[in-house]
Scaffold this motif. Structure first.
Motif, PDB file in Angstrom:
ATOM      1  N   CYS A  29       0.837  -1.206   0.000  1.00 22.60           N
ATOM      2  CA  CYS A  29       0.000   0.000   0.000  1.00 22.60           C
ATOM      3  C   CYS A  29       0.868   1.251   0.000  1.00 22.60           C
ATOM      4  O   CYS A  29       2.042   1.214   0.392  1.00 22.60           O
ATOM      5  CB  CYS A  29      -0.937   0.012   1.202  1.00 22.60           C
ATOM      6  N   ASP A  32      -1.571   7.177  -0.173  1.00 24.01           N
ATOM      7  CA  ASP A  32      -2.801   7.664  -0.793  1.00 24.01           C
ATOM      8  C   ASP A  32      -3.374   6.703  -1.821  1.00 24.01           C
ATOM      9  O   ASP A  32      -4.325   7.031  -2.529  1.00 24.01           O
ATOM     10  CB  ASP A  32      -2.569   9.035  -1.440  1.00 24.01           C
ATOM     11  N   HIS A  48      -3.635  -0.630  -3.259  1.00 24.48           N
ATOM     12  CA  HIS A  48      -4.165  -0.414  -1.916  1.00 24.48           C
ATOM     13  C   HIS A  48      -3.672   0.903  -1.326  1.00 24.48           C
ATOM     14  O   HIS A  48      -2.551   1.340  -1.588  1.00 24.48           O
ATOM     15  CB  HIS A  48      -3.760  -1.563  -0.982  1.00 24.48           C
ATOM     16  N   GLU A  51      -5.631   2.021   4.293  1.00 24.44           N
ATOM     17  CA  GLU A  51      -6.622   1.209   4.998  1.00 24.44           C
ATOM     18  C   GLU A  51      -6.200  -0.253   5.105  1.00 24.44           C
ATOM     19  O   GLU A  51      -6.650  -0.990   5.981  1.00 24.44           O
ATOM     20  CB  GLU A  51      -7.990   1.304   4.308  1.00 24.44           C
ATOM     21  N   LEU A  52      -5.311  -0.685   4.210  1.00 27.30           N
ATOM     22  CA  LEU A  52      -4.809  -2.060   4.249  1.00 27.30           C
ATOM     23  C   LEU A  52      -4.098  -2.365   5.564  1.00 27.30           C
ATOM     24  O   LEU A  52      -4.086  -3.507   6.036  1.00 27.30           O
ATOM     25  CB  LEU A  52      -3.853  -2.284   3.068  1.00 27.30           C
ATOM     26  N   ALA A  54      -4.849  -1.735   8.535  1.00 25.16           N
ATOM     27  CA  ALA A  54      -5.721  -2.155   9.630  1.00 25.16           C
ATOM     28  C   ALA A  54      -5.965  -3.654   9.635  1.00 25.16           C
ATOM     29  O   ALA A  54      -6.390  -4.210  10.654  1.00 25.16           O
ATOM     30  CB  ALA A  54      -7.053  -1.409   9.535  1.00 25.16           C
ATOM     31  N   ALA A  83      -1.488   7.087   8.921  1.00 29.67           N
ATOM     32  CA  ALA A  83      -1.514   5.739   8.346  1.00 29.67           C
ATOM     33  C   ALA A  83      -1.083   4.708   9.373  1.00 29.67           C
ATOM     34  O   ALA A  83      -1.734   3.663   9.547  1.00 29.67           O
ATOM     35  CB  ALA A  83      -0.613   5.682   7.111  1.00 29.67           C
ATOM     36  N   LEU A  86      -3.446   3.350  12.002  1.00 24.96           N
ATOM     37  CA  LEU A  86      -4.415   2.326  11.617  1.00 24.96           C
ATOM     38  C   LEU A  86      -3.955   0.922  11.974  1.00 24.96           C
ATOM     39  O   LEU A  86      -4.754  -0.022  11.977  1.00 24.96           O
ATOM     40  CB  LEU A  86      -4.678   2.401  10.104  1.00 24.96           C
ATOM     41  N   ARG A  88      -3.176  -2.257  13.945  1.00 26.56           N
ATOM     42  CA  ARG A  88      -3.774  -2.794  15.158  1.00 26.56           C
ATOM     43  C   ARG A  88      -2.722  -3.058  16.230  1.00 26.56           C
ATOM     44  O   ARG A  88      -1.596  -3.448  15.914  1.00 26.56           O
ATOM     45  CB  ARG A  88      -4.499  -4.117  14.853  1.00 26.56           C
TER      46      ARG A  88
END
Length: 308
Positions: A29, A32, A48, A51-52, A54, A83, A86, A88
């Motif tokens: 990813c 943007d 990607h 958001e990938l 996460a 970024a 995000l 985890r």
């Protein structure tokens, strides 16, 4: 850096049991979701955005020359910080080469052992003094955070991930498929080129130049101090101020460097090289090379001379 970016995909997606799908899914990813330039003559387009992150079990930050305030101030730009937010909790974090600057700027390496490319040691330490940096190793595994040195040491780290996650059998199959060693001896120290000091006119530099011409001879501290025209105490203090090392440490490093040159460029036996550089015996030279380079003389010669 195109090579480092491609390394995780190439190594990890080669890990699978016979007849089974790959044991890893590697996805890439950008901040943007758009294409990015590389150090080569092409751009990379990916599918990607951030958001990938996460959904990732492991996040690998590859090397880059374009780190902006990360590289100059030790600070994450807002977009990169958002970024990484995000990711985890508990996700395994990995860096290759200068990717360690990103992990350090994010506070993930504070008080922890880590490494990066040996060329950037001084910059890294000035920006992140709380990190326990070891620039001599190929990679550092500190559980949920792993860092590697530059370029090919990213391969070593990815091979280590496979071995740690799935065992030596799977790792050895990956090594055969990718034609890389399943485990590489030594560390970055064997690849660092030690500069010969400028003889100069002042301080201990002329004595260092004199000693370099006599590495094969016994060189006691008193001999060096007499050559410099100083007392032992003054010479030792001046020597450390100028080189950052004690005279004994400096002699060992220079003898090891000369031994490396002879192992690479001559057909002399290990015993002869040990005498030529002042280590005396092959056993003594093996001990010193293992301490300074993390590798035995015969293994070093195989690595850097190969076969005709």
């Amino acid at each position: 850096m195109a090579f480092e970016l491609a390394t995780p995909s190439r190594i990890l997606e080669s890990a699978h049991l016979p007849g089974d799908p790959p044991l890893y899914q590697v996805r890439t990813c950008t901040l943007d979701g758009g294409p990015v330039g590389t150090s080569s003559d092409f751009r990379i387009s990916v599918d990607h955005g951030p958001e990938l992150l996460a959904a990732a079990d492991t996040v690998v930050v590859p090397a880059s020359f374009e780190l902006g305030p990360v590289f100059t101030e030790g600070r994450l730009p807002a977009e990169l910080a958002a970024a990484l937010a995000l990711v985890r909790p508990g996700t395994r974090m990995v860096s290759i080469c200068t990717g360690a600057f990103v992990l350090a700027a994010a506070g993930l390496l504070d008080g922890r052992p880590a490494t990066t490319h040996w060329r950037y040691t001084d910059r890294f330490r000035s920006l992140f003094p709380s990190v326990l940096l070891d620039p001599n190793v190929l990679f550092v595994d500190d559980g949920d955070v792993l860092t590697s040195g530059g370029v090919a040491s990213g391969v070593d780290l990815c091979m280590h991930l496979v071995r740690r996650d799935h065992g030596s059998g799977v790792a050895n199959r990956v090594a055969r498929r990718c034609i890389v060693p399943p485990w590489r001896d030594g560390g970055q120290a064997q690849y660092i080129d030690l500069p010969v000091p400028d003889p100069g006119d002042d301080g201990t530099a002329p004595t260092r130049a004199w000693a370099l011409e006599r590495l094969g001879e016994p060189l006691a501290l008193r001999d060096l101090a007499e050559q410099a025209g100083m007392s032992v105490r003054t010479f030792t203090r001046r020597f450390r101020d100028e080189t950052g090392l004690s005279p004994g440490q400096w002699l060992v490093s220079q003898r090891a460097y000369r031994a490396r040159q002879l192992l690479e460029g001559s057909d002399l036996t290990v015993d002869r090289i040990a005498r030529e550089v002042g280590f005396g015996t092959a056993a003594s030279m093996r001990q010193h090379l293992r301490e300074t380079l993390g590798i035995a003389p015969s293994a070093y010669r195989r690595t850097f001379r190969g076969t005709e």
